[in-house]
Design a protein around this motif. Structure first.
Motif, short mmCIF file in Angstrom:
data_model
loop_
_atom_site.label_atom_id
_atom_site.label_comp_id
_atom_site.label_asym_id
_atom_site.label_seq_id
_atom_site.Cartn_x
_atom_site.Cartn_y
_atom_site.Cartn_z
N UNK A 1 0.75 -1.18 0.15
CA UNK A 1 0.22 -0.02 -0.05
C UNK A 1 0.65 1.37 0.13
N UNK A 2 2.27 0.98 0.52
CA UNK A 2 2.91 2.33 0.42
C UNK A 2 3.37 2.72 -1.02
N UNK A 3 3.07 4.04 -1.19
CA UNK A 3 3.36 4.69 -2.62
C UNK A 3 4.81 4.66 -2.86
N UNK A 4 5.10 4.03 -4.19
CA UNK A 4 6.38 3.79 -4.60
C UNK A 4 7.19 5.09 -4.61
N UNK A 5 6.27 6.13 -5.23
CA UNK A 5 6.85 7.35 -5.26
C UNK A 5 7.77 7.90 -4.22
N UNK A 6 7.05 7.50 -2.92
CA UNK A 6 7.94 7.92 -1.75
C UNK A 6 9.46 7.17 -1.69
N UNK A 7 9.40 5.92 -2.09
CA UNK A 7 10.79 5.51 -2.23
C UNK A 7 11.65 6.00 -3.46
N UNK A 8 11.03 6.35 -4.34
CA UNK A 8 11.80 7.13 -5.56
C UNK A 8 12.37 8.57 -5.10
N UNK A 9 11.26 9.20 -4.36
CA UNK A 9 11.77 10.40 -4.04
C UNK A 9 12.92 10.29 -2.99
N UNK A 10 12.70 9.48 -2.02
CA UNK A 10 13.87 9.42 -1.03
C UNK A 10 15.19 8.98 -1.75
N UNK A 11 15.12 7.84 -2.55
CA UNK A 11 16.19 7.74 -3.23
C UNK A 11 16.86 8.93 -3.84
N UNK A 12 15.92 9.76 -4.67
CA UNK A 12 16.45 10.83 -5.23
C UNK A 12 17.28 11.76 -4.35
N UNK A 13 16.75 11.72 -3.12
CA UNK A 13 17.46 12.64 -1.97
C UNK A 13 18.69 12.01 -1.38
N UNK A 14 19.05 10.89 -2.05
CA UNK A 14 20.19 10.18 -1.62
C UNK A 14 19.87 9.36 -0.30
N UNK A 15 18.86 8.73 -0.10
CA UNK A 15 18.37 7.94 1.11
C UNK A 15 19.00 6.51 0.91
N UNK A 16 19.95 5.99 1.84
CA UNK A 16 20.47 4.62 1.73
C UNK A 16 19.05 3.45 2.20
N UNK A 17 19.53 2.50 1.63
CA UNK A 17 18.69 1.27 2.15
C UNK A 17 17.91 1.53 3.57
N UNK A 18 18.74 1.54 4.57
CA UNK A 18 18.31 1.69 5.97
C UNK A 18 17.48 3.03 6.10
N UNK A 19 17.90 4.14 5.51
CA UNK A 19 17.20 5.25 5.60
C UNK A 19 15.76 5.17 5.08
N UNK A 20 15.72 4.62 4.02
CA UNK A 20 14.36 4.33 3.40
C UNK A 20 13.44 3.62 4.31
N UNK A 21 13.96 2.49 4.93
CA UNK A 21 13.34 1.58 5.96
C UNK A 21 12.91 2.29 7.07
N UNK A 22 13.70 3.24 7.52
CA UNK A 22 13.56 3.94 8.72
C UNK A 22 12.64 5.21 8.64
N UNK A 23 12.76 5.82 7.22
CA UNK A 23 12.18 7.13 7.10
C UNK A 23 10.70 7.04 6.10
N UNK A 24 10.73 5.94 5.38
CA UNK A 24 9.46 5.63 4.58
C UNK A 24 8.68 4.58 4.99
N UNK A 25 9.39 3.28 5.15
CA UNK A 25 8.62 2.05 5.37
C UNK A 25 8.01 2.19 6.86
N UNK A 26 8.75 2.28 7.92
CA UNK A 26 8.19 2.41 8.96
C UNK A 26 7.18 3.53 9.62
N UNK A 27 7.43 4.71 8.96
CA UNK A 27 6.43 5.66 9.15
C UNK A 27 4.75 5.35 8.36
N UNK A 28 5.06 4.77 7.14
CA UNK A 28 3.96 4.41 6.44
C UNK A 28 3.17 3.26 7.03
N UNK A 29 3.94 2.56 7.79
CA UNK A 29 3.35 1.22 8.06
C UNK A 29 2.50 1.42 9.54
#
Lengths: 324, 225
Positions: A213-241
């Motif tokens: 259900x998490x919008x893919x665009x959030x991951x894309x945007x995070x990646x654009x901002x240079x977020x590493x795998x752990x950052x994406x988990x910490x700042x996108x996956x966890x809050x979205x869940x």
């Protein structure tokens, strides 16, 4: 409180006021009466009343009596059944709080595992790889088994003297006399391990749905901002869940606190009464010894505990407005 | 059901003790006889004759698998062992371990309501007469209460007849309403605690008897007519 929260609150109040005006202006556009919402809810309300509300009130009534369903005399005892439970050392209080402790130990040990492990399993099953559907089915499979099937199976596997596990351990030169179902701390390892194996699929499926259900665009945007795998988990996956966490934690705590079948069948409360759970003791008190009054009182004490715990969970995961 | 409780009771009686006092108002299983009984059972584990931490019914499975030479079991085992393929087994009375012979026992009961009309009463009596004489009851392992039924050839051929030798000294829990429930929730747990060695035998029995007294008093109030 940030300004964002205030704004949102104001917006919500405004919307509600507008809604009220709206209804006033177009009163019953389709000829709907006041009864309509109740009629829509009627089927649910009927079932809820018959199977939850009325029994709950009736149970409260029972808990104020010395109640045996096979005896005509059901004398009123007031709060005596509750007083017994809070009288240290009384014949009811000692085993009841021992049972509450057993339930507590099980909950504390099993909930973290059942909240964290399924998340990682779900993240694995969310990746694209050959045989994904097969593995999703495999992880969920044990959950479709009944508690009796699982507990009997594990009782035969884990029996200290005649079980499969100790036999196999002995064959490969490891200690073959571990009391998996008859002594602490091993009983807890067995009960928690079995329960995790059995129910991990349920929480995994919930997490999987949440992840999808998490919008893919959030991951894309995070990646654009240079977020590493752990950052994406910490700042996108966890809050979205977060809403999923509230559900998973609440449901898992309640399910663990309802521990009954596993210890009733696999350990039978052993050693002595150490794994006799609250529900198990309440069932024995009410339906083996026919002290329904005190069993009902115990149920209410347990229910209050669980309500407080659930409220605590909601409070812990509440919207703190910090992301506004 | 915790079958170890039945072993303890047999020994309790063999050492001269009893579960309760005469009118069933007080638990007396924490007597010296009770301690002796429990120490004997615990000794079996300490001396290495029995493995520690045995789960309920594991003894039964071990016996049926041919892993143990004998089992101390109730009459309900007869049907089980008779139908276990390849198991050669025999049946004998419980040996005397304490000061006197005694063996735990229990029975099936028929209840006739006090206000039964005469015609139904006669039918009930006839039925009870039939069942207590019928050999089929004993075929499932039970020893008939009727002397005449025990003396039939049909019964003498059954495995259960070996247990009839115990009739002079079998012991029953006193007919106290709710005693079995009280025992299960107090004494049976104390036996497990004592056998595990985690709680001293005397302490486990004392604590369970104290709780037992309280529950017996509650039952006394509850069932008092």
């Amino acid at each position: 409180m940030s300004t964002g929260t205030i704004d949102r609150t104001r917006a919500r109040t405004g919307a509600r006021a507008a809604g009220r005006e709206g209804t006033g202006a177009r009163a019953h556009p389709l000829g709907q009466g006041r009864l309509t919402p109740w009629l829509f809810m009627a089927p649910y309300l009927l079932l809820f009343s018959v199977f939850v509300l009325i029994p709950a009130i009736y149970g409260l009534w029972i808990s104020l009596h010395n109640w045996d369903q096979f005896l005509d005399a059901k004398p009123w005892v007031g709060l005596q059944n509750y007083v017994e439970l809070f009288t240290p050392g009384s014949a009811k209080a000692t085993p009841f709080w021992q049972a509450m402790l057993a339930t507590g130990i099980f909950t504390v040990l099993s909930v973290p595992l059942l909240v964290i492990l399924p998340l990682f399993v779900a993240m694995l099953l969310n990746k694209r790889f050959p045989g994904r559907t097969f593995f999703r089915a495999v992880v969920f499979a044990p959950y479709v088994l009944g508690v009796v099937v699982v507990s009997l199976l594990f009782r035969f596997i884990l029996d200290p003297s005649v079980g499969v596990l100790n036999y196999v351990l002995g064959q490969v030169g490891l200690p073959a006399d571990t009391p998996w179902t008859t002594a602490e701390p091993w009983v807890w390892v067995s009960l928690v391990g079995m329960t995790v194996w059995w129910t991990i699929g349920f929480n995994t499926i919930i997490y999987l749905a949440g992840l999808q259900d998490i919008n893919r665009e959030l991951y894309d945007a995070a990646a654009m901002d240079g977020a590493k795998r752990w950052d994406r988990f910490r700042h996108v996956t966890l809050p979205s869940l977060r809403p999923v966490f509230v559900f998973v934690v609440t449901v898992t705590i309640l399910a663990s606190a309802n521990l009954f079948g596993q210890s009733y069948i696999m350990t039978q409360g052993a050693p002595a009464e150490k794994t006799r759970s609250a529900i198990m003791f309440i069932a024995e008190e009410g339906f083996l010894d026919f002290h329904l009054g005190s069993a009902a009182a115990m149920s209410y004490v347990l229910a209050l505990f669980l309500m407080a715990l659930s409220a605590g969970v909601f409070f812990f995961f509440r919207d703190r407005g910090e992301r506004a | 059901v915790f079958t170890g409780g039945f072993m303890f009771q047999s020994l309790l009686w063999q050492f001269g003790g009893d579960l309760t006092n005469e009118d069933g108002t007080q638990a007396t299983w924490n007597s010296d006889a009770g301690v002796q009984a429990m120490e004997y059972l615990r000794g079996m584990i300490q001396k290495g004759y029995s493995p520690p931490n045995v789960a309920q019914d594991a003894d039964n499975i071990a016996f049926k698998n041919g892993q143990s030479a004998f089992i101390w079991q109730g009459a309900w085992g007869i049907g089980d062992y008779s139908t276990t393929e390849g198991l050669e087994w025999g049946l004998g009375p419980l040996p005397q371990i304490g000061d006197q012979p005694a063996a735990w026992s229990n029975s099936h009961q028929f209840v006739i309501p006090r206000d039964l009309p005469q015609s139904k009463l006669e039918t009930a009596q006839e039925f009870i007469d039939f069942v207590t004489n019928a050999p089929s009851w004993a075929e499932s392992g039970m020893v008939p209460a009727r002397k005449s039924a025990r003396e039939t050839d049909a019964f003498r051929k059954l495995p259960a007849s070996a247990l009839a030798a115990e009739i002079p000294y079998v012991r029953f829990p006193r007919p106290v309403a709710g005693l079995a429930d009280v025992r299960e929730s107090t004494l049976d747990i104390a036996i497990q605690q004592g056998l595990s060695g985690r709680v001293p035998v005397r302490d486990a029995l004392d604590e369970s008897a104290r709780r037992g007294d309280e529950l017996l008093a509650l039952n006394h109030d509850k069932f008092a007519v």
